[in-house]
Design an enzyme around this catalytic site. Structure first.
Site, PDB file in Angstrom:
ATOM      1  N   GLY A   1       0.812  -1.220   0.000  1.00 28.54           N
ATOM      2  CA  GLY A   1       0.000   0.000   0.000  1.00 28.54           C
ATOM      3  C   GLY A   1       0.837   1.257   0.000  1.00 28.54           C
ATOM      4  N   LEU A   2       2.070   1.146  -0.542  1.00 30.64           N
ATOM      5  CA  LEU A   2       2.960   2.304  -0.672  1.00 30.64           C
ATOM      6  C   LEU A   2       3.117   3.059   0.650  1.00 30.64           C
ATOM      7  CD1 LEU A   2       1.983   3.702  -4.217  1.00 30.64           C
ATOM      8  CD2 LEU A   2       4.031   2.425  -3.593  1.00 30.64           C
TER       9      LEU A   2
ATOM     10  N   CYS B   1       2.128   1.285  -9.631  1.00 33.15           N
ATOM     11  CA  CYS B   1       1.825   0.332  -8.556  1.00 33.15           C
ATOM     12  C   CYS B   1       0.403  -0.226  -8.737  1.00 33.15           C
ATOM     13  CB  CYS B   1       1.936   1.022  -7.194  1.00 33.15           C
ATOM     14  SG  CYS B   1       1.513  -0.084  -5.851  1.00 33.15           S
TER      15      CYS B   1
HETATM   16  C1  LIG Z   1       7.530  -6.166  -1.312  1.00 34.92           C
HETATM   17  C2  LIG Z   1       7.609  -5.327  -2.560  1.00 34.92           C
HETATM   18  C3  LIG Z   1       7.472  -3.952  -2.474  1.00 34.92           C
HETATM   19  C4  LIG Z   1       7.542  -3.162  -3.628  1.00 34.92           C
HETATM   20  N1  LIG Z   1       7.440  -1.803  -3.515  1.00 34.92           N
HETATM   21  C5  LIG Z   1       7.603  -1.030  -4.623  1.00 34.92           C
HETATM   22  C6  LIG Z   1       7.630   0.375  -4.505  1.00 34.92           C
HETATM   23  O1  LIG Z   1       7.562   0.953  -3.415  1.00 34.92           O
HETATM   24  N2  LIG Z   1       7.754   1.095  -5.660  1.00 34.92           N
HETATM   25  C7  LIG Z   1       7.872   0.511  -6.902  1.00 34.92           C
HETATM   26  O2  LIG Z   1       8.008   1.225  -7.905  1.00 34.92           O
HETATM   27  N3  LIG Z   1       7.891  -0.834  -7.018  1.00 34.92           N
HETATM   28  C8  LIG Z   1       7.765  -1.606  -5.924  1.00 34.92           C
HETATM   29  N4  LIG Z   1       7.808  -2.969  -6.042  1.00 34.92           N
HETATM   30  C9  LIG Z   1       7.979  -3.579  -7.384  1.00 34.92           C
HETATM   31  C10 LIG Z   1       9.443  -3.929  -7.647  1.00 34.92           C
HETATM   32  O3  LIG Z   1      10.258  -2.785  -7.631  1.00 34.92           O
HETATM   33  C11 LIG Z   1       9.593  -4.620  -9.026  1.00 34.92           C
HETATM   34  O4  LIG Z   1       9.181  -3.760 -10.055  1.00 34.92           O
HETATM   35  C12 LIG Z   1       8.768  -5.899  -9.108  1.00 34.92           C
HETATM   36  O5  LIG Z   1       8.716  -6.567  -7.872  1.00 34.92           O
HETATM   37  C13 LIG Z   1       9.340  -6.873 -10.155  1.00 34.92           C
HETATM   38  O6  LIG Z   1      10.683  -7.203  -9.881  1.00 34.92           O
HETATM   39  P1  LIG Z   1      11.125  -8.522  -9.020  1.00 34.92           P
HETATM   40  O7  LIG Z   1      10.405  -9.694  -9.628  1.00 34.92           O
HETATM   41  O8  LIG Z   1      12.604  -8.582  -9.158  1.00 34.92           O
HETATM   42  O9  LIG Z   1      10.684  -8.265  -7.621  1.00 34.92           O
HETATM   43  C14 LIG Z   1       7.739  -3.780  -4.900  1.00 34.92           C
HETATM   44  C15 LIG Z   1       7.875  -5.171  -4.979  1.00 34.92           C
HETATM   45  C16 LIG Z   1       7.829  -5.949  -3.841  1.00 34.92           C
HETATM   46  C17 LIG Z   1       7.999  -7.447  -3.961  1.00 34.92           C
END
Ligand SMILES: Cc1cc2nc3c(=O)[nH]c(=O)nc-3n(C[C@H](O)[C@H](O)[C@H](O)COP(=O)(O)O)c2cc1C
EC number: 1.3.-.-
Length: 308
Positions: free
Chosen positions: A70-71, A130
């Site tokens: 939820g940011l 998001c």
């Molecule tokens: C727990 C969690 C929190 C995340 N929070 C953010 C965030 O605050 N801002 C954002 O742009 N992406 C957020 N993401 C997305 C990641 O930056 C990324 O784009 C996405 O998880 C895909 O990459 P990955 O498979 O390597 O995790 C979040 C991902 C996870 C798993």
């Protein structure tokens, strides 16, 4: 050999911490930088504090996790004090690259934030993607090419020091190329692809209810990699700005795939939870070995290789 340049910013290597994973404090960001990452992206933050959703906010599924944090954000005033503590160089004297991830509900909010933080970081990533943000934020912007254009344009206009602006986009759209082109037209210096996929849901069959307090959330981890690769490939074919690839990276083969699809650098998020922060140094060593074996002298030679 692993050095790469993006919008005039020089990275020691193309591996960057993705937004939202271990990026809430300067100490964890510095720890990741010392472990070998070429750069880090902070957790997304907003102007005002936001508590985010109640627990549970993450749940493991086959091939990754679903999250709906939820940011949550301490607000820009508080987060600025963390940004000031990010080390400019690592213990070896190499440059550390710090990227701030910001979100808001309209172009004025994004512009205000850019202005507040641009002197503290090397680049700014706009989170307009998001999939579980509150009304009006996140993917509500990034799923609309006009709103994406407005937010990027206003953010670019707000920079007085030419800090590069990156638009982080969502794959959860009908026409990704249209949105990517819109961000480029508005002046984005680069795009990050992709934010988490979905939203998705997991149900507890004993309780008979969705597990996450928000019921649904964004899917990340290895299962989403093919979607991310396709998005990077499409954007590389249709846009003329650098791309940062993210989604499901867990080893050096994944990094090569993203570079071949057209990424100039990559971000790693979910896999850190399974592999630990050593993942950066492990991938770096193996990537170097792969490059030597395949006669690549620089990362540059690999970018878009599968597109040629
Ligand atoms: C727990 C969690 C929190 C995340 N929070 C953010 C965030 O605050 N801002 C954002 O742009 N992406 C957020 N993401 C997305 C990641 O930056 C990324 O784009 C996405 O998880 C895909 O990459 P990955 O498979 O390597 O995790 C979040 C991902 C996870 C798993």
């Amino acid at each position: 050999m692993l050095k790469t340049e993006l919008c005039g910013i020089k990275f020691q290597n193309p591996l960057i911490l993705a937004a939202g994973v271990m990026g809430s404090t300067a100490s964890s960001l510095n720890w990741i930088l010392e472990s070998g990452a070429g750069g880090v992206v902070t957790k997304s933050f907003s102007i005002n504090p936001n508590k985010g959703y109640k627990n549970p906010t993450t749940v493991a599924v086959k091939g990754g996790i679903i999250n709906a944090i939820g940011l949550s954000s301490p607000g820009v005033k508080k987060f600025k004090s963390e940004l000031k503590l990010i080390n400019k160089k690592n213990m070896n004297g190499d440059e550390n690259i710090a990227i701030a991830s910001i979100y808001g509900s309209n172009s004025d909010e994004f512009a205000y934030m850019v202005n507040e933080i641009e002197s503290l970081v090397d680049m700014i990533e706009l989170n307009v993607s998001c999939p579980h943000a509150m009304t009006g934020c996140g993917a509500a912007i990034g799923q609309d090419s006009d709103l994406t254009y407005e937010v990027v344009k206003a953010s670019k206009k707000a920079t007085s020091s030419n800090t590069p602006i990156i638009a982080k986009l969502t794959p959860n759209v009908t026409d990704l190329i249209q949105i990517a082109k819109s961000a480029e037209k508005a002046g984005a210096d680069a795009i990050t692809l992709i934010n988490s996929v979905g939203p998705g849901m997991k149900i507890d069959i004993n309780a008979g209810t969705p597990i996450l307090s928000n019921k649904f959330g964004g899917m990340s981890g290895p299962a989403i990699k093919p979607i991310a690769i396709r998005c990077v490939y499409d954007a590389y074919t249709n846009c003329n700005i650098p791309i940062i690839g993210v989604g499901g990276i867990s080893n050096y083969e994944d990094v090569v795939e993203f570079l071949y699809a057209g990424a100039s650098a990559v971000q790693i998020g979910t896999s850190i939870m399974y592999e630990g922060i050593d993942i950066f140094s492990k991938i770096k060593d193996k990537l170097k070995f792969f490059m030597k074996e395949n006669d690549f002298k620089s990362i540059d030679e690999m970018i878009g290789y599968a597109n040629k």
